[in-house]
Design a protein around this motif. Sequence first.
Motif, PDB file in Angstrom:
ATOM      1  N   ARG A   4       0.840  -1.193   0.000  1.00 26.45           N
ATOM      2  CA  ARG A   4       0.000   0.000   0.000  1.00 26.45           C
ATOM      3  C   ARG A   4       0.876   1.244   0.000  1.00 26.45           C
ATOM      4  NH1 ARG A   4      -5.402  -1.026   0.892  1.00 26.45           N
ATOM      5  NH2 ARG A   4      -5.833  -3.017   1.825  1.00 26.45           N
ATOM      6  N   GLN A   5       0.354   2.284  -0.621  1.00 26.21           N
ATOM      7  CA  GLN A   5       1.059   3.552  -0.657  1.00 26.21           C
ATOM      8  C   GLN A   5       1.068   4.169   0.741  1.00 26.21           C
ATOM      9  OE1 GLN A   5      -0.633   6.203  -3.465  1.00 26.21           O
ATOM     10  NE2 GLN A   5       0.608   7.927  -2.853  1.00 26.21           N
ATOM     11  N   ILE A  29     -20.629  15.139   6.789  1.00 26.62           N
ATOM     12  CA  ILE A  29     -19.402  14.956   6.011  1.00 26.62           C
ATOM     13  C   ILE A  29     -18.762  13.610   6.334  1.00 26.62           C
ATOM     14  CG2 ILE A  29     -17.781  16.118   7.560  1.00 26.62           C
ATOM     15  CD1 ILE A  29     -17.773  16.311   3.746  1.00 26.62           C
ATOM     16  N   THR A  30     -18.870  13.170   7.572  1.00 23.74           N
ATOM     17  CA  THR A  30     -18.333  11.856   7.950  1.00 23.74           C
ATOM     18  C   THR A  30     -19.070  10.751   7.211  1.00 23.74           C
ATOM     19  OG1 THR A  30     -17.762  12.715  10.126  1.00 23.74           O
ATOM     20  CG2 THR A  30     -17.855  10.331   9.890  1.00 23.74           C
ATOM     21  N   VAL A  31     -20.387  10.872   7.122  1.00 26.88           N
ATOM     22  CA  VAL A  31     -21.186   9.886   6.394  1.00 26.88           C
ATOM     23  C   VAL A  31     -20.850   9.924   4.906  1.00 26.88           C
ATOM     24  CG1 VAL A  31     -23.542   9.274   5.718  1.00 26.88           C
ATOM     25  CG2 VAL A  31     -23.025   9.809   8.102  1.00 26.88           C
ATOM     26  N   GLN A  32     -20.635  11.118   4.357  1.00 32.08           N
ATOM     27  CA  GLN A  32     -20.280  11.225   2.934  1.00 32.08           C
ATOM     28  C   GLN A  32     -18.932  10.576   2.648  1.00 32.08           C
ATOM     29  OE1 GLN A  32     -20.552  15.415   2.178  1.00 32.08           O
ATOM     30  NE2 GLN A  32     -22.750  15.315   1.769  1.00 32.08           N
ATOM     31  N   VAL A  33     -17.972  10.774   3.535  1.00 29.93           N
ATOM     32  CA  VAL A  33     -16.664  10.127   3.361  1.00 29.93           C
ATOM     33  C   VAL A  33     -16.827   8.613   3.441  1.00 29.93           C
ATOM     34  CG1 VAL A  33     -14.390   9.768   4.418  1.00 29.93           C
ATOM     35  CG2 VAL A  33     -15.291  12.079   4.155  1.00 29.93           C
ATOM     36  N   ALA A  34     -17.601   8.147   4.402  1.00 35.23           N
ATOM     37  CA  ALA A  34     -17.812   6.699   4.546  1.00 35.23           C
ATOM     38  C   ALA A  34     -18.517   6.117   3.326  1.00 35.23           C
ATOM     39  CB  ALA A  34     -18.623   6.423   5.807  1.00 35.23           C
ATOM     40  N   ASN A  35     -19.520   6.806   2.815  1.00 35.31           N
ATOM     41  CA  ASN A  35     -20.234   6.311   1.632  1.00 35.31           C
ATOM     42  C   ASN A  35     -19.334   6.278   0.411  1.00 35.31           C
ATOM     43  OD1 ASN A  35     -22.655   5.813   2.927  1.00 35.31           O
ATOM     44  ND2 ASN A  35     -23.466   7.850   2.514  1.00 35.31           N
ATOM     45  N   TYR A  42     -15.990  -1.140  -3.396  1.00 35.65           N
ATOM     46  CA  TYR A  42     -16.605  -2.083  -4.320  1.00 35.65           C
ATOM     47  C   TYR A  42     -16.123  -1.877  -5.742  1.00 35.65           C
ATOM     48  CZ  TYR A  42     -19.508  -3.664  -0.533  1.00 35.65           C
ATOM     49  OH  TYR A  42     -19.935  -4.193   0.651  1.00 35.65           O
ATOM     50  N   GLU A  43     -15.823  -0.634  -6.119  1.00 30.16           N
ATOM     51  CA  GLU A  43     -15.250  -0.393  -7.441  1.00 30.16           C
ATOM     52  C   GLU A  43     -13.859  -1.002  -7.523  1.00 30.16           C
ATOM     53  OE1 GLU A  43     -15.317   3.814  -7.950  1.00 30.16           O
ATOM     54  OE2 GLU A  43     -17.492   3.887  -8.190  1.00 30.16           O
ATOM     55  N   ASP A  44     -13.079  -0.852  -6.459  1.00 28.66           N
ATOM     56  CA  ASP A  44     -11.729  -1.404  -6.429  1.00 28.66           C
ATOM     57  C   ASP A  44     -11.733  -2.924  -6.401  1.00 28.66           C
ATOM     58  OD1 ASP A  44     -10.726   1.119  -6.468  1.00 28.66           O
ATOM     59  OD2 ASP A  44     -10.184   1.172  -4.342  1.00 28.66           O
ATOM     60  N   PHE A  45     -12.790  -3.490  -5.855  1.00 29.81           N
ATOM     61  CA  PHE A  45     -12.888  -4.951  -5.827  1.00 29.81           C
ATOM     62  C   PHE A  45     -12.919  -5.499  -7.249  1.00 29.81           C
ATOM     63  CE2 PHE A  45     -15.209  -8.983  -5.313  1.00 29.81           C
ATOM     64  CZ  PHE A  45     -14.376  -9.588  -4.395  1.00 29.81           C
ATOM     65  N   ASP A  46     -13.596  -4.763  -8.137  1.00 27.88           N
ATOM     66  CA  ASP A  46     -13.639  -5.166  -9.544  1.00 27.88           C
ATOM     67  C   ASP A  46     -12.307  -4.898 -10.236  1.00 27.88           C
ATOM     68  OD1 ASP A  46     -16.252  -5.922  -9.197  1.00 27.88           O
ATOM     69  OD2 ASP A  46     -17.069  -4.029  -9.950  1.00 27.88           O
ATOM     70  N   ASN A  47     -11.604  -3.868  -9.832  1.00 27.85           N
ATOM     71  CA  ASN A  47     -10.331  -3.487 -10.423  1.00 27.85           C
ATOM     72  C   ASN A  47      -9.210  -3.856  -9.452  1.00 27.85           C
ATOM     73  OD1 ASN A  47      -8.250  -2.370 -11.844  1.00 27.85           O
ATOM     74  ND2 ASN A  47      -8.864  -0.252 -11.517  1.00 27.85           N
ATOM     75  N   MET A  48      -8.667  -5.015  -9.596  1.00 28.36           N
ATOM     76  CA  MET A  48      -7.672  -5.525  -8.655  1.00 28.36           C
ATOM     77  C   MET A  48      -6.325  -4.806  -8.773  1.00 28.36           C
ATOM     78  SD  MET A  48      -9.315  -7.627  -6.923  1.00 28.36           S
ATOM     79  CE  MET A  48      -8.306  -8.768  -6.068  1.00 28.36           C
ATOM     80  N   ASP A  49      -6.126  -3.980  -9.811  1.00 33.08           N
ATOM     81  CA  ASP A  49      -4.851  -3.304 -10.002  1.00 33.08           C
ATOM     82  C   ASP A  49      -4.640  -2.150  -9.029  1.00 33.08           C
ATOM     83  OD1 ASP A  49      -4.619  -4.986 -12.123  1.00 33.08           O
ATOM     84  OD2 ASP A  49      -5.242  -3.509 -13.614  1.00 33.08           O
ATOM     85  N   ASP A  50      -5.731  -1.533  -8.581  1.00 32.01           N
ATOM     86  CA  ASP A  50      -5.626  -0.262  -7.864  1.00 32.01           C
ATOM     87  C   ASP A  50      -5.883  -0.423  -6.367  1.00 32.01           C
ATOM     88  OD1 ASP A  50      -5.201   2.418  -7.632  1.00 32.01           O
ATOM     89  OD2 ASP A  50      -7.253   2.968  -8.135  1.00 32.01           O
ATOM     90  N   LYS A  54      -5.960   2.723   1.095  1.00 33.29           N
ATOM     91  CA  LYS A  54      -7.217   2.276   1.674  1.00 33.29           C
ATOM     92  C   LYS A  54      -8.353   3.190   1.223  1.00 33.29           C
ATOM     93  CE  LYS A  54      -5.398  -0.021   5.706  1.00 33.29           C
ATOM     94  NZ  LYS A  54      -5.464  -0.173   7.151  1.00 33.29           N
ATOM     95  N   PRO A  55      -9.551   2.651   1.057  1.00 37.00           N
ATOM     96  CA  PRO A  55     -10.665   3.444   0.527  1.00 37.00           C
ATOM     97  C   PRO A  55     -11.011   4.685   1.342  1.00 37.00           C
ATOM     98  CG  PRO A  55     -11.208   1.119   0.446  1.00 37.00           C
ATOM     99  CD  PRO A  55      -9.909   1.240   1.183  1.00 37.00           C
TER     100      PRO A  55
END
Length: 78
Positions: A4-5, A29-35, A42-50, A54-55
């Motif tokens: 990880r970076q 804003i905390t909820v927006q960051v969490a969402n 889930y997007e990263d789960f599809d793209n295993m390269d990136d 941490k999200p």
Amino acid sequence: MSKRQVVDSTQLTRRAEELISAAPNRYRITVQVANRAKRRRYEDFDNMDDHQMKPVLRAIMEMSDELTQPEIIGESFK
């Protein structure tokens, strides 16, 4: 296995404080960051390269960038 970076914690703290101070509601804003982090996860789960960052950290960085670059702000703070 990819590493990880490493994120500078002082920069991350500063960016998170900027987000919180710019938002009218800390909870919202905390909820927006969490969402956003959840969506990116889930997007990263599809793209295993990136899997460099941490999200949640990536969400904070992206949202603080949107704050400093008003041309890319959408409905984040409304």
